[in-house]
Structure formats: structure tokens, C-alpha cells
Scaffold this motif. Structure first.
Motif, mmCIF file in Angstrom:
data_model
loop_
_atom_site.group_PDB
_atom_site.id
_atom_site.type_symbol
_atom_site.label_atom_id
_atom_site.label_comp_id
_atom_site.label_asym_id
_atom_site.label_seq_id
_atom_site.Cartn_x
_atom_site.Cartn_y
_atom_site.Cartn_z
ATOM 1 N N GLY A 95 -8.942 -1.203 8.286
ATOM 2 C CA GLY A 95 -8.710 -0.250 7.209
ATOM 3 C C GLY A 95 -7.415 0.523 7.304
ATOM 4 N N VAL A 96 -6.729 0.427 8.430
ATOM 5 C CA VAL A 96 -5.498 1.197 8.613
ATOM 6 C C VAL A 96 -4.424 0.737 7.641
ATOM 7 C CG1 VAL A 96 -3.616 1.694 10.222
ATOM 8 C CG2 VAL A 96 -5.962 1.811 11.005
ATOM 9 N N GLU A 97 -4.237 -0.584 7.539
ATOM 10 C CA GLU A 97 -3.172 -1.093 6.659
ATOM 11 C C GLU A 97 -3.479 -0.805 5.189
ATOM 12 O OE1 GLU A 97 -0.169 -2.184 7.335
ATOM 13 O OE2 GLU A 97 -0.548 -1.935 9.467
ATOM 14 N N ARG A 98 -4.753 -0.881 4.809
ATOM 15 C CA ARG A 98 -5.104 -0.569 3.419
ATOM 16 C C ARG A 98 -4.776 0.888 3.105
ATOM 17 N NH1 ARG A 98 -10.529 0.381 2.609
ATOM 18 N NH2 ARG A 98 -11.040 -1.614 3.534
ATOM 19 N N LYS A 115 3.817 -4.829 1.704
ATOM 20 C CA LYS A 115 3.695 -5.377 3.054
ATOM 21 C C LYS A 115 2.389 -4.920 3.714
ATOM 22 C CE LYS A 115 8.670 -5.548 3.872
ATOM 23 N NZ LYS A 115 9.793 -4.959 4.605
ATOM 24 N N ALA A 116 2.063 -3.641 3.527
ATOM 25 C CA ALA A 116 0.838 -3.110 4.125
ATOM 26 C C ALA A 116 -0.394 -3.767 3.502
ATOM 27 C CB ALA A 116 0.775 -1.593 3.960
ATOM 28 N N GLU A 132 -5.984 -6.929 -4.739
ATOM 29 C CA GLU A 132 -5.638 -6.468 -6.081
ATOM 30 C C GLU A 132 -4.393 -5.602 -6.078
ATOM 31 O OE1 GLU A 132 -9.065 -4.524 -7.672
ATOM 32 O OE2 GLU A 132 -10.237 -6.370 -7.710
ATOM 33 N N MET A 133 -4.215 -4.788 -5.047
ATOM 34 C CA MET A 133 -3.059 -3.891 -4.995
ATOM 35 C C MET A 133 -1.760 -4.656 -4.734
ATOM 36 S SD MET A 133 -4.034 -0.918 -5.805
ATOM 37 C CE MET A 133 -2.663 0.118 -5.349
ATOM 38 N N GLN A 134 -1.833 -5.865 -4.221
ATOM 39 C CA GLN A 134 -0.621 -6.659 -4.020
ATOM 40 C C GLN A 134 -0.008 -7.081 -5.345
ATOM 41 O OE1 GLN A 134 -0.876 -9.981 -1.303
ATOM 42 N NE2 GLN A 134 -2.448 -8.915 -0.140
#
Length: 135
Positions: A95-98, A115-116, A132-134
Motif C-alpha cells: 500500500g505504500v506505493e499506492r 511511476k508510483a 485505474e490511476m495509471q
């Protein structure tokens, strides 16, 4: 004198409100009678074990939980260094990268957010929010 009167009135009130006043209690000596109802009054005012456990402070939050709460309150600049430190760990917590991506997206840093999110999607292919956020 005032303390004694307060204590006696409290014990008297507890005795009047005590619904299980039985004949065996009535046969107690005056000292035992007062001690019994003083303890009963204390038991009514002292927090129970369930209340103490519920009111006890929870375990200290993890750094990720701390960063999540900071981000939820809008303190993005304080949450980012915590997340950067967690991202540098060898097994990166889930969950850190999200969360990093969300913060970077909110700060209009779209390439870094992409990138994250892509790293979060690589770590967890079921993370639909990151996928979806990408896009």
C-alpha cells in the motif's frame, strides 16, 4: 468534617439504591456495614475492566498508518517523507506505493505519480485503484 459527611451521604445513597439489600447484610456490624457500602460506592464509581480496556490507548500506530492518517488530514508534506522511508525498505510494505501515488497526484506531480501507481500495480495485480490511476 465535610469529608466525613460527604462519605456518609454517599454511603447512605448507595445503601438506598442497592437493590439486593438482604437480611444477612442487615446483620452485619456497623463497621462492616459501612465498609461494605463504601466498597460498593467505590465499585460504582470506579471504571470496570471493560471500560478500562476500551479507553486504554491503542498500540502505537505503524509508520504506514501514521502516514495514512496524515494524508487523510491533508498533511501531504508530512506524510511523504514517511512514505519515502518505507519505500526504501527492502520488503516494501503493501500500500505504500499506492498512497505515494495518491499524494503525488494530489500535488500535481503526474509523472512521479504514474511511476508510483505502476510500481503498486506490479506489486499487487489485484490493486484496481492503482491500475485505474495509471490511465
Amino acid at each position: 468534617m465535610v469529608l466525613r459527611r460527604f462519605l456518609c451521604e454517599g454511603i447512605f445513597r448507595a445503601a438506598l439504591n442497592y437493590d439486593r439489600f438482604t437480611a444477612c447484610i442487615a446483620q452485619l456490624s456497623p463497621q462492616s456495614f459501612l465498609a461494605f457500602f463504601a466498597f460498593r460506592l467505590y465499585a460504582q464509581t470506579a471504571p470496570s475492566a471493560d471500560q478500562s480496556a476500551a479507553e486504554a490507548p491503542q498500540a502505537t500506530p505503524t509508520p504506514f498508518e501514521n502516514a495514512e492518517s496524515l494524508a487523510a488530514r491533508g498533511r501531504l508534506d508530512k506524510a511523504m517523507p514517511i512514505l519515502d522511508g518505507l519505500a526504501a525498505q527492502s520488503p516494501e510494505p503493501a500500500g505504500v506505493e499506492r498512497l505515494r501515488g495518491m499524494i503525488l497526484y494530489q500535488k500535481d506531480q503526474f509523472p512521479e505519480a504514474f511511476k508510483a501507481f505502476s510500481k503498486a500495480a506490479d506489486q499487487d495485480p489485484q490493486d484496481r485503484e492503482s491500475i485505474e490511476m495509471q490511465g
